[in-house]
Design a protein around this motif. Structure first.
Motif, PDB file in Angstrom:
ATOM      1  N   CYS A   6       0.854  -1.188   0.000  1.00 24.20           N
ATOM      2  CA  CYS A   6       0.000   0.000   0.000  1.00 24.20           C
ATOM      3  C   CYS A   6       0.888   1.235   0.000  1.00 24.20           C
ATOM      4  O   CYS A   6       1.759   1.390   0.858  1.00 24.20           O
ATOM      5  CB  CYS A   6      -0.907   0.017   1.227  1.00 24.20           C
ATOM      6  SG  CYS A   6      -1.889   1.531   1.340  1.00 24.20           S
ATOM      7  N   CYS A   9       0.093   3.467   3.196  1.00 26.69           N
ATOM      8  CA  CYS A   9       0.638   2.937   4.451  1.00 26.69           C
ATOM      9  C   CYS A   9       2.145   2.710   4.358  1.00 26.69           C
ATOM     10  O   CYS A   9       2.826   2.582   5.372  1.00 26.69           O
ATOM     11  CB  CYS A   9      -0.040   1.619   4.811  1.00 26.69           C
ATOM     12  SG  CYS A   9      -1.820   1.755   5.048  1.00 26.69           S
ATOM     13  N   CYS A  40      -7.139  -1.539   0.649  1.00 26.51           N
ATOM     14  CA  CYS A  40      -6.280  -1.750   1.824  1.00 26.51           C
ATOM     15  C   CYS A  40      -7.166  -1.776   3.064  1.00 26.51           C
ATOM     16  O   CYS A  40      -7.972  -0.867   3.279  1.00 26.51           O
ATOM     17  CB  CYS A  40      -5.277  -0.602   1.910  1.00 26.51           C
ATOM     18  SG  CYS A  40      -4.416  -0.505   3.475  1.00 26.51           S
TER      19      CYS A  40
HETATM   20 ZN   LIG Z   1      -3.121   1.381   3.313  1.00 29.84          ZN
END
Ligand SMILES: [Zn+2]
Length: 68
Positions: A6, A9, A40
Motif C-alpha cells: 500500500c 501505508c 487496503c
Molecule cells: Zn493502506
C-alpha cells in the motif's frame, strides 16, 4: 489472505476486494464492466493487486466479446 504493497501505508498490507464498476479502454473503445477493486484494510485506499487486475482483464475481454 493475500497481501500487497500500500503506497499510503508504505508497507505490505492485507487487502479486501469489493465489486466495482470499472471503465477501461480496449482497442480504442471504452467499456464499462463489473469488476473488482482491491482495498487496503488499514487505510481504505485502493491498492494494486495482480490477481484482481487479471480478473478485471478477463471481464474486460468478456465485455469486448459481447459487444462484437
Ligand atoms: Zn493502506
Amino acid at each position: 489472505m493475500s497481501t500487497t504493497f500500500c503506497e499510503t501505508c508504505r508497507k505490505e498490507v492485507t487487502f479486501s476486494s469489493e465489486t466495482a464498476s470499472i471503465k477501461a479502454k480496449l482497442k480504442g473503445q471504452e467499456y464499462i464492466f463489473t469488476g473488482k477493486k482491491a482495498i487496503c484494510i488499514e487505510c481504505g485506499n485502493e491498492v494494486y493487486a495482480a490477481d484482481i487486475t487479471d480478473e478485471n482483464l478477463k471481464s474486460l475481454y468478456n465485455a469486448y466479446r459481447r459487444n462484437k
